[in-house]
Design an enzyme around this catalytic site. Structure first.
Site, short mmCIF file in Angstrom:
data_model
loop_
_atom_site.label_atom_id
_atom_site.label_comp_id
_atom_site.label_asym_id
_atom_site.label_seq_id
_atom_site.Cartn_x
_atom_site.Cartn_y
_atom_site.Cartn_z
N HIS A 170 0.85 -1.21 0.00
CA HIS A 170 0.00 0.00 0.00
C HIS A 170 0.88 1.26 0.00
O HIS A 170 0.94 2.00 0.98
CB HIS A 170 -0.89 -0.06 1.24
CG HIS A 170 -2.07 0.84 1.25
ND1 HIS A 170 -2.02 2.17 0.93
CD2 HIS A 170 -3.36 0.57 1.57
CE1 HIS A 170 -3.22 2.71 1.06
NE2 HIS A 170 -4.06 1.76 1.45
N GLU A 274 -0.75 1.50 -5.57
CA GLU A 274 -0.50 0.27 -4.82
C GLU A 274 -0.42 -0.95 -5.74
O GLU A 274 -1.16 -1.05 -6.71
CB GLU A 274 -1.62 0.06 -3.80
CG GLU A 274 -1.87 1.28 -2.92
CD GLU A 274 -3.18 1.18 -2.17
OE1 GLU A 274 -3.56 0.05 -1.78
OE2 GLU A 274 -3.84 2.21 -1.97
#
EC number: 5.1.3.15
Length: 303
Positions: A170, A274
């Site tokens: 992330h 991400e």
């Protein structure tokens, strides 16, 4: 936190110290790059290649405490992404980012530092949410600080039976002004828009992705994405392997204000691009099978 979480000797370029909240952090400093990783979540919280500005963004309001996720940097999402594909998948983004990982490898080759972290189902037995996904696993996470930042997450099924999981790296990137940033490389890709009020229909991207409001999109894409940041006169490239999804996120003003670990005024200074396998692209592994997902992050002057 016990010292046995560091199971190897450290090269001179890597220092173990107490970071925010007293959490142990590994700080890397070579002529090639600097960076840091918290053992809590094996969380990359800084990366700056030589001659560049910082690449990784961290929230000023982030919590640094046991049992809490760190906001910003590179959270490791496993074994589900977001709220997960089934009811009862909590906490959000799984439990790997809440766990204390063990450093099992550390080396410096001409200023390129490679750190290897490990996490198993035994290590997380006491964490909340584990009972919702009671499978055996061994995670190996290799973080390489060099001219580029390389993140390689490997999952091995140690349970003796097949299962599936979601995963994401992330990555939060520091930008000058998110409203001027675009993300290239996703033109034509289908995506699910998870922002409030967006509906459930899949859409198709046309041209670069722009940030004009809360952005939360899961793209079907195996290719490279490039964040173009004109305010900083640079591009951030995310090349990847064994990843079917690219997630693009910025909370915008209202959601940022509602998040306790996110300063209200910070949202224009970050975007997330991400690397993931999520939703219908979750990974299925048979007994003793392994899967590795890799992200390679590099920075260059804007063309």
């Amino acid at each position: 936190m016990p010292e046995d979480l560091i199971a190897v000797d450290l090269p001179a370029s890597v220092t173990r110290t107490d970071g925010e909240g007293g959490l142990p952090v590994l700080r890397v400093s070579t002529p090639v790059a600097t960076g840091e990783v918290y053992l809590h979540g094996a969380h990359v919280s800084a990366y700056t290649p030589a001659g560049q500005d910082p690449v990784i963004w961290m929230s000023k309001a982030s919590m640094f405490a046991a049992g809490q996720p760190i906001r910003g940097g590179v959270p490791v999402c496993f074994p589900w992404f977001g709220a997960g594909r089934e009811a009862g998948m909590a906490p959000a983004h799984g439990f790997a980012r809440l766990a204390d990982w063990t450093l099992v490898g550390a080396d410096d080759a001409d200023g390129v530092v490679r750190l290897t972290f490990r996490l198993t189902d035994t290590d997380v037995a006491a964490l909340p949410g584990v009972e919702a996904w009671a499978h055996g696993f061994e995670l190996t996470y290799v973080v390489t600080f060099g001219p580029e930042l390389t993140l390689a997450l490997s999952v091995r099924n140690t349970s003796g039976e097949e299962y599936s999981f979601e995963e994401a790296l992330h990555t939060y990137f520091h930008v000058k002004d998110a409203t001027a940033v675009t993300v290239e490389g996703l033109d034509g890709a289908s995506y699910l828009d998870k922002a409030p009020g967006a509906g459930t229909d899949r859409l198709n991207q046309s041209g670069p992705v722009a940030f004009t409001g809360e952005t939360d999109r899961v793209y079907v894409s195996t290719g490279t994405a490039v964040a173009v940041d004109p305010g900083s006169a640079r591009t951030i490239t995310v090349a990847k392997e064994s990843s079917a999804n690219t997630v693009v996120w910025n909370p915008w003003a209202a959601k940022a204000a509602a998040m306790a670990d996110y300063d209200d005024a910070e949202w224009p200074t970050m975007v997330c691009v991400e690397t993931a396998n999520a939703l219908e692209h979750a990974i299925t592994l048979g007994a003793d099978q392994s899967h590795t997902m890799t992200a390679r992050i590099s920075v260059a002057p804007k063309a």
